[in-house]
Design a protein around this motif. Structure first.
Motif, short mmCIF file in Angstrom:
data_model
loop_
_atom_site.label_atom_id
_atom_site.label_comp_id
_atom_site.label_asym_id
_atom_site.label_seq_id
_atom_site.Cartn_x
_atom_site.Cartn_y
_atom_site.Cartn_z
N THR A 175 -11.17 10.23 3.29
CA THR A 175 -9.73 10.48 3.41
C THR A 175 -9.00 9.34 2.72
O THR A 175 -9.60 8.35 2.32
CB THR A 175 -9.30 10.52 4.89
OG1 THR A 175 -9.58 9.24 5.46
CG2 THR A 175 -10.04 11.60 5.66
N ARG A 176 -7.66 9.51 2.62
CA ARG A 176 -6.87 8.47 1.97
C ARG A 176 -6.99 7.14 2.74
O ARG A 176 -7.14 6.08 2.16
CB ARG A 176 -5.41 8.92 1.89
CG ARG A 176 -4.54 7.91 1.17
CD ARG A 176 -3.27 8.54 0.69
NE ARG A 176 -2.43 8.93 1.81
CZ ARG A 176 -1.27 9.57 1.67
NH1 ARG A 176 -0.84 9.91 0.47
NH2 ARG A 176 -0.55 9.89 2.71
N TRP A 177 -6.90 7.22 4.05
CA TRP A 177 -6.99 6.00 4.87
C TRP A 177 -8.34 5.32 4.69
O TRP A 177 -8.44 4.11 4.56
CB TRP A 177 -6.71 6.33 6.33
CG TRP A 177 -7.02 5.21 7.28
CD1 TRP A 177 -7.88 5.26 8.34
CD2 TRP A 177 -6.48 3.89 7.29
NE1 TRP A 177 -7.91 4.06 9.00
CE2 TRP A 177 -7.06 3.19 8.37
CE3 TRP A 177 -5.56 3.21 6.47
CZ2 TRP A 177 -6.77 1.86 8.66
CZ3 TRP A 177 -5.27 1.89 6.77
CH2 TRP A 177 -5.87 1.23 7.85
N GLN A 178 -9.41 6.13 4.67
CA GLN A 178 -10.75 5.55 4.47
C GLN A 178 -10.84 4.88 3.10
O GLN A 178 -11.43 3.80 2.96
CB GLN A 178 -11.82 6.63 4.59
CG GLN A 178 -12.08 7.00 6.04
CD GLN A 178 -12.95 8.23 6.18
OE1 GLN A 178 -12.92 9.13 5.32
NE2 GLN A 178 -13.72 8.31 7.25
N ILE B 181 -8.33 3.60 1.40
CA ILE B 181 -7.54 2.36 1.44
C ILE B 181 -8.32 1.26 2.15
O ILE B 181 -8.45 0.15 1.65
CB ILE B 181 -6.19 2.62 2.18
CG1 ILE B 181 -5.30 3.51 1.35
CG2 ILE B 181 -5.50 1.30 2.50
CD1 ILE B 181 -4.09 4.03 2.10
N ILE C 48 0.84 -1.20 0.00
CA ILE C 48 0.00 0.00 0.00
C ILE C 48 0.87 1.25 0.00
O ILE C 48 0.61 2.21 -0.72
CB ILE C 48 -0.94 -0.01 1.23
CG1 ILE C 48 -1.95 -1.14 1.07
CG2 ILE C 48 -1.64 1.32 1.40
CD1 ILE C 48 -2.82 -1.35 2.28
N ILE D 236 0.70 5.57 -0.93
CA ILE D 236 1.18 6.62 -0.03
C ILE D 236 2.27 7.46 -0.70
O ILE D 236 2.16 8.68 -0.79
CB ILE D 236 1.73 6.03 1.30
CG1 ILE D 236 0.69 5.11 1.92
CG2 ILE D 236 2.15 7.14 2.25
CD1 ILE D 236 -0.49 5.80 2.54
#
Lengths: 297, 295
Positions: A192-195, A197, A100, A105
């Motif tokens: 968001t990016r984390w969400q 992913i 990932i 990232i």
């Protein structure tokens, strides 16, 4: 155009096709003969030496040098399973995370630093991993956790490092191949990016990630020397992480050279090789089944 | 604002994992090279090993590794390339193609110790060659074929079809198109693949224990008679490689400096693999630029 030239050209065209076709057929012949020859030796344990399959698979008594040889392979089967599964439990989260990182990232650092690093991890020969395990890990475990250091734990850690690059590169390929639209849709919804992913990319890449993990497991199961060098090679089921043990590959490596072809002992080692072959084929089938479930739905 | 916070934490986590892996790799390589540094000299690389006394080298083993690599590539590259061409250019979807694909997958996930045992049975015992360079090369060929097939198939498939069409339009046959247009265009990918697999062959040990054997007769480089056991040209002599030697030294090493020998040999093996890797990267880049005309 000259007629003779034309005929020669046609013939060459045909010949070329025959040559590449036979190369491809050779691959099939190789696989069949591998199974045939290993099975022809491996089945003698049951046919010639009349040892019941149940005893081979479920007995823990490995005394192949006795007058009435006992060839219970349970300690090796359990050993291989334990060492591979725990190794994957460590390497899978790390491998998927680094995949990932590479894709989502920091593409630039991923491409310039992490990707080459992963390729070098793959390239390091297994005896070098084994040697490192033997000269660094084993003394370390012995000093800080007790015991001899030659242990299940040492095997797990060495295999975790060795399976990590497989998991990383296959997972990275999968995540990279996901259509860009699903990322954009997720960001457009304000995620968001984390969400993105966690809720979009990982679920969408699940079959690929599973494939990566199975490939890692297959590599762990089949690895011989690096494991053999650090696990102590005692034919018993380990009762703790710090105890010495054996695996299917390690017992074959250790004993194949000291046994005479045709003896029950030697045949039992071939049966173990046959078992390995069947398990690795099973992993391939499993990967095909997982892959068929489609990329994302 | 919780989502933003989680996002930050996750980002930090991913950086930590990536940083850890890179730092770990650097320390691995650093450690191996540091431990082996005293042995990285010409006499260690060229002198024969000594039995029961200190100061032995890895000369014959290093030579065997290189010779085995060359022979394996000579056998496996043409066959792998052929199979790759078949899969990319001729194979039609169907049962037969599926069977080939399954064979490639099965072969490439085959545990190398099993390939070694197959080699023991077929190339060592049945042929009557005994532990030999040739048996080792054939075992390594079994390991390398699926990789080579895949590498060439992928490289050939990535050649744009406009090249093929142009060639057909000029009246070339399929075979002419493949040999004169498609394969040359796929060469960068194929070459890079060959070099990367070469690294793997160079470090392989499990498949060689019972095929190329765990001993190496002293080599006499002025002896060019291929049937003499001390001749480097004899393909049927036992040929312990560097990787096998590392394994053997620390399982039954009798020399008092066994540990230093294994350290030195590991450093040499690692350097060789790193060289293959860097060379493949460099060559891949150069060929790519030449083919595409990009600067």
């Amino acid at each position: 155009m000259d007629k003779r030239y034309e005929v020669a050209r046609k013939r060459q065209d045909m010949l070329g096709k025959v040559i590449v076709f036979s190369s491809a057929v050779l691959l099939i012949v190789l696989v069949i003969s591998l199974f045939y020859f290993v099975a022809s030796k491996g089945l003698s344990t049951f046919i010639v030496n009349k040892i019941p399959l149940k005893e081979f698979l479920f007995s823990a008594e490995w005394r192949p040098d006795r007058e009435v040889p006992q060839v219970g392979a349970l300690p090796f089967i359990v050993g291989s399973v334990l060492v591979s599964i725990f190794a994957i439990l460590i390497s899978a989260p790390l491998g998927v995370s680094s995949a990932i990182f590479m894709v989502e990232i920091s593409k630039k650092m991923g491409q310039k630093i992490l990707q080459p690093a992963i390729e070098i991890f793959v390239g390091i020969p297994s005896v070098v991993y084994g040697w490192l395990g033997l000269s660094v890990l084993v003394p370390f475990i012995s000093k800080h956790f007790g015991g001899l250091g030659f242990s299940l734990l040492a095997g797990i850690l060495v295999l975790a490092i060795m399976t990590l690059p497989t998991i990383t590169s296959v997972s990275a390929d999968t995540i990279r191949s996901l259509p860009v639209e699903i990322r954009e849709a997720s960001y457009a919804l304000g995620a968001t990016r984390w969400q993105t992913i966690r809720h979009v990319l990982i679920p969408a890449a699940k079959p690929g990630i599973l494939t990566a993990i199975i490939l890692g497991l297959a590599r762990a199961f089949g690895e011989a020397l690096a494991v053999q060098m650090v696990i102590g090679n005692r034919p018993v089921i380990p009762k703790s992480f710090l105890e010495p043990m054996s695996t299917i590959t390690s017992i074959i490596t250790m004993e194949m050279g000291n046994t005479v072809m045709g003896t029950a002992w030697n045949n039992a080692l071939w049966s173990l090789a046959l078992l390995l072959l069947i398990i690795s084929f099973f992993f391939i089938i499993l990967i095909r089944l997982v892959g068929r479930r489609g990329m994302y739905r | 604002m919780k989502a933003k916070l989680y996002d930050k934490i996750a980002t930090i986590y991913f950086y930590v994992v990536a940083g850890f892996l890179v730092a770990f790799l650097i320390s691995l390589i650093g450690y191996i090279l540091y431990q082996g540094r005293t042995r990285l000299n010409l006499s260690f690389l060229t002198s024969p090993p000594k039995f029961m006394e200190a100061g032995g080298g890895i000369g014959p083993q290093l030579f065997n590794s290189i010779e085995l690599l060359v022979i394996t590539l000579i056998i496996s590259v043409p066959i792998g390339l052929g199979a790759g061409i078949y899969m990319a250019e001729y194979a039609r979807p169907g049962l037969f193609t599926e069977v080939i694909r399954l064979s490639v997958e099965t072969l490439s996930s085959m545990p190398s110790i099993v390939v070694g045992l197959f080699g023991l049975l077929v190339f060592v015992t049945m042929t009557g060659w005994g532990y030999s360079l040739m048996a080792g090369a054939l075992a390594l060929t079994v390991l390398n074929l699926p990789v080579m097939t895949r590498v060439s198939e992928d490289a050939i498939k990535s050649v744009p079809s406009s090249l093929r069409e142009a060639s057909f339009a000029l009246g070339a046959t399929k075979w002419q198109t493949i040999t004169k247009v498609v394969v040359p265009a796929a060469m960068p990918g194929i070459l890079t693949g060959i070099i990367l697999t070469a690294g793997r062959i160079f470090g392989e040990a499990a498949a060689l224990l019972y095929t190329a054997g765990m001993s190496s007769p002293a080599l006499n480089f002025s002896n060019l008679n291929p049937s003499s056991p001390t001749s480097p040209l004899n393909l049927f002599r036992p040929a312990e490689t560097l990787a096998v030697y590392i394994w053997k030294v620390n399982s039954e090493g009798l020399a008092p400096d066994a540990r230093q020998i294994a350290d030195g040999a590991s450093a040499v093996l690692l350097l060789a693999v790193l060289t293959f890797n860097l060379f493949a990267r460099w060559l891949g880049g150069v060929l790519y630029r030449r083919m595409t005309g990009e600067r």
